[in-house]
Design a protein around this motif. Structure first.
Motif, mmCIF file in Angstrom:
data_model
loop_
_atom_site.group_PDB
_atom_site.id
_atom_site.type_symbol
_atom_site.label_atom_id
_atom_site.label_comp_id
_atom_site.label_asym_id
_atom_site.label_seq_id
_atom_site.Cartn_x
_atom_site.Cartn_y
_atom_site.Cartn_z
ATOM 1 N N SER A 164 0.861 -1.189 0.000
ATOM 2 C CA SER A 164 0.000 0.000 0.000
ATOM 3 C C SER A 164 0.894 1.234 0.000
ATOM 4 C CB SER A 164 -0.905 0.021 1.245
ATOM 5 O OG SER A 164 -0.130 0.253 2.405
ATOM 6 N N TYR A 176 -0.661 14.008 3.781
ATOM 7 C CA TYR A 176 -1.787 13.060 3.862
ATOM 8 C C TYR A 176 -1.978 12.687 5.333
ATOM 9 C CZ TYR A 176 -4.054 8.510 3.860
ATOM 10 O OH TYR A 176 -4.873 7.452 4.162
ATOM 11 N N ASN A 178 -1.549 16.746 -0.365
ATOM 12 C CA ASN A 178 -2.843 16.201 0.052
ATOM 13 C C ASN A 178 -3.257 16.867 1.367
ATOM 14 O OD1 ASN A 178 -5.069 14.640 0.582
ATOM 15 N ND2 ASN A 178 -3.985 12.693 0.629
ATOM 16 N N ASP A 224 6.544 12.440 -2.445
ATOM 17 C CA ASP A 224 5.357 11.618 -2.650
ATOM 18 C C ASP A 224 4.589 12.264 -3.805
ATOM 19 O OD1 ASP A 224 2.821 10.481 -2.666
ATOM 20 O OD2 ASP A 224 2.707 10.282 -0.490
ATOM 21 N N THR A 233 2.093 10.975 -5.552
ATOM 22 C CA THR A 233 0.825 10.269 -5.765
ATOM 23 C C THR A 233 -0.217 11.113 -6.492
ATOM 24 O OG1 THR A 233 1.176 8.913 -3.791
ATOM 25 C CG2 THR A 233 -1.106 9.173 -4.514
ATOM 26 N N PHE A 234 -0.307 12.420 -6.140
ATOM 27 C CA PHE A 234 -1.340 13.282 -6.727
ATOM 28 C C PHE A 234 -1.069 13.596 -8.202
ATOM 29 C CE2 PHE A 234 -4.099 15.783 -3.503
ATOM 30 C CZ PHE A 234 -4.340 14.636 -2.763
ATOM 31 N N THR A 275 -2.443 2.777 -5.381
ATOM 32 C CA THR A 275 -3.898 2.704 -5.220
ATOM 33 C C THR A 275 -4.616 3.766 -6.048
ATOM 34 O OG1 THR A 275 -3.305 2.215 -2.913
ATOM 35 C CG2 THR A 275 -5.640 2.591 -3.373
ATOM 36 N N SER A 306 -10.070 8.476 -0.778
ATOM 37 C CA SER A 306 -9.270 7.994 -1.896
ATOM 38 C C SER A 306 -9.444 8.913 -3.110
ATOM 39 C CB SER A 306 -9.543 6.536 -2.259
ATOM 40 O OG SER A 306 -8.393 6.000 -2.919
HETATM 41 C C1 4LM Z 1 -6.765 9.761 0.599
HETATM 42 N N1 4LM Z 1 -4.589 8.754 0.421
HETATM 43 O O1 4LM Z 1 -6.170 10.852 0.542
HETATM 44 P P1 4LM Z 1 -2.557 3.926 0.546
HETATM 45 N N2 4LM Z 1 0.356 9.219 -0.056
HETATM 46 C C2 4LM Z 1 -0.637 10.032 -0.441
HETATM 47 C C3 4LM Z 1 -1.972 9.622 -0.290
HETATM 48 O O2 4LM Z 1 -2.935 10.440 -0.705
HETATM 49 C C4 4LM Z 1 -2.252 8.366 0.293
HETATM 50 C C5 4LM Z 1 -1.170 7.560 0.683
HETATM 51 C C6 4LM Z 1 0.117 8.015 0.488
HETATM 52 C C7 4LM Z 1 -5.943 8.548 0.709
HETATM 53 C C8 4LM Z 1 -6.416 7.328 1.085
HETATM 54 C C9 4LM Z 1 -7.731 7.034 1.658
HETATM 55 C C10 4LM Z 1 -0.322 11.370 -1.029
HETATM 56 C C11 4LM Z 1 -3.616 7.939 0.528
HETATM 57 C C12 4LM Z 1 -1.387 6.199 1.289
HETATM 58 O O3 4LM Z 1 -3.981 4.347 0.774
HETATM 59 O O4 4LM Z 1 -1.964 3.289 1.753
HETATM 60 O O5 4LM Z 1 -2.347 3.136 -0.713
HETATM 61 O O6 4LM Z 1 -1.727 5.291 0.278
HETATM 62 O O7 4LM Z 1 -8.006 9.691 0.553
#
Ligand code: 4LM
Length: 397
Positions: free
Chosen positions: A86, A112, A159, A184, A186-187, A208, A338
């Motif tokens: 994850s 986050y 985030n 990070d 992710t966004f 994810t 998410s």
């Molecule tokens: C959310 N986010 O924001 P896993 N790094 C960032 C994230 O947004 C997230 C993670 C790591 C959300 C999850 C419910 C910038 C997660 C953590 O959810 O553990 O794959 O990622 O809504």
């Protein structure tokens, strides 16, 4: 005919890199290797493979997963990648592999929520100094005591604010005192932003979100130089967290990656049009989207991102209660945490945090997250349907 000097484009590499059908019974799609262990012809062969950190056990090695790792490293422009179960597993595995008692880490003030909890509640328990810094002004890094600082860690876009941090400016300052920079991303995803090209040392993802893109699994990844990844895999993944990604999830992420760039183009076009509508709406007090021309961070965003991705934050003129009413009025956009899915998802961090306080009194909003803030992950639905849904919900008295 092959032209050896021309590097294939992003989309071609997202579909093909790291996979040769001739090595897999000519299967065009990477097979899923469902095995927990590997057999050897002789003890000597086992010893040789173990010595070369090869595949002896599936906690650290799996052929399907290895294709995904090679592909993600390639798309981010890094030497190597390790994938885990994850996004939080990626954050935890990275920090526990690279930090020791007495070290320090700088984190951006806003993170986050669970990374925020990890940084402020868990990590200090291990004797690691956590220094929150507002990195929206990189010069703030010059004001800290850099003794023992091994890592500077931040998200961009952040985030849940969708704030933009200047990767190159932060990396230059962090490197000046010998720290390594973790972004990070992710966004954004590598289709939109590649932090290593701007001076970061490591990139982290929650798979994810956009990279898988279909809301049907959890996964995480770290991309960095080969030595760092070997350390994270050989200690963090092997015996600290053991948070292995399943081969089935790796297969699905490989499938998601094939359309990543196409999806990001549509996500971003939808998000920009929605941000523009919201900016002009009388009930909206503020909206933040990286590629809105009125956003003061737009020039930085344009330097390090190819489009604005599809995360935006907004506040209504009537605040907290109005945010809840507006969200309850939506019929297409899902009220859900998410992000990065085909489905548009909306959430209100303050409501969730206040609810969590009933069982966990210390729960708090991350710095910079205001009570009125609504976060919207714009999906791939038809733009007119999304605009309709938002405009009708905003008209709710
Ligand atoms: C959310 N986010 O924001 P896993 N790094 C960032 C994230 O947004 C997230 C993670 C790591 C959300 C999850 C419910 C910038 C997660 C953590 O959810 O553990 O794959 O990622 O809504």
């Amino acid at each position: 005919m092959k032209r050896p000097n021309r590097k294939p484009g992003f989309q071609t590499r997202a579909i093909h890199h790291g996979f040769n059908p001739a090595e897999h019974h000519r299967a065009v799609t990477p097979p899923i290797y469902m095995t927990s262990t590997y057999a050897f012809e002789t003890v000597e062969e086992a010893e040789t493979i173990a010595e070369q950190a090869g595949a002896t056990y599936a906690r650290e090695h799996n052929p399907t997963t290895a294709i995904l790792e090679a592909r993600l490293a390639e798309l981010e422009g890094g030497e190597a990648c390790v994938v885990v179960a994850s996004g939080m597993a990626a954050v935890g595995t990275l920090l526990l592999s690279l930090l020791s008692q007495g070290d320090a880490i700088v984190v951006h003030a806003t993170l986050y929520s669970n990374t925020f909890a990890l940084a402020h509640e868990a990590i200090p328990r291990f004797g690691i100094r956590v220094i929150p810094v507002d990195l929206s002004d990189p010069a703030n890094l010059d004001t800290i005591d850099p003794t023992g600082v091994k890592l500077v860690y931040f998200e961009t876009p952040v985030n849940p604010t969708a704030e933009i941090l200047d990767i190159a400016a932060i990396a230059a300052r962090a490197h000046a005192f010998g720290a390594r920079v973790v972004v990070d991303s992710t966004f954004a995803s590598p289709a939109v932003q590649r932090p290593l090209e701007h001076g970061a040392d490591m990139v982290l993802h929650s798979l994810t979100k956009y990279i898988n893109g279909h809301g049907d699994l959890l996964g995480g990844a770290v991309i960095a130089d080969a030595e760092t990844i070997a350390r994270i895999r050989g200690t963090g993944l092997r015996y600290i967290t053991g948070a292995t990604l399943s081969p089935m999830a790796a297969f699905l992420v490989l499938r998601g990656l094939k359309t990543l760039k196409l999806r990001m183009d549509v996500h971003a076009a939808n998000a920009l049009a929605i941000a523009e509508m919201l900016e002009a709406h009388p009930k909206v007090a503020w909206v933040r989207y990286p590629f809105l021309p009125s956003n003061p961070a737009f020039p930085t965003a344009r330097r390090q991102m190819s489009n604005g991705s599809a995360m935006l934050s907004l506040g209504l003129t009537e605040g907290f209660e109005a945010a809840r009413r507006m969200m309850d009025g939506l019929t297409l956009i899902s009220r859900a945490v998410s992000l990065g899915d085909a489905e548009s998802l909306i959430m209100h961090p303050a409501s969730l945090t206040y609810a969590r306080r009933r069982t966990k009194p210390e729960a708090r909003l991350a710095t910079g997250v205001t009570e009125d803030l609504i976060r919207l992950s714009v999906g791939l639905e038809d733009l007119d349907d999304l605009l309709d849904d938002l405009q009708s919900a905003l008209a709710t008295p």
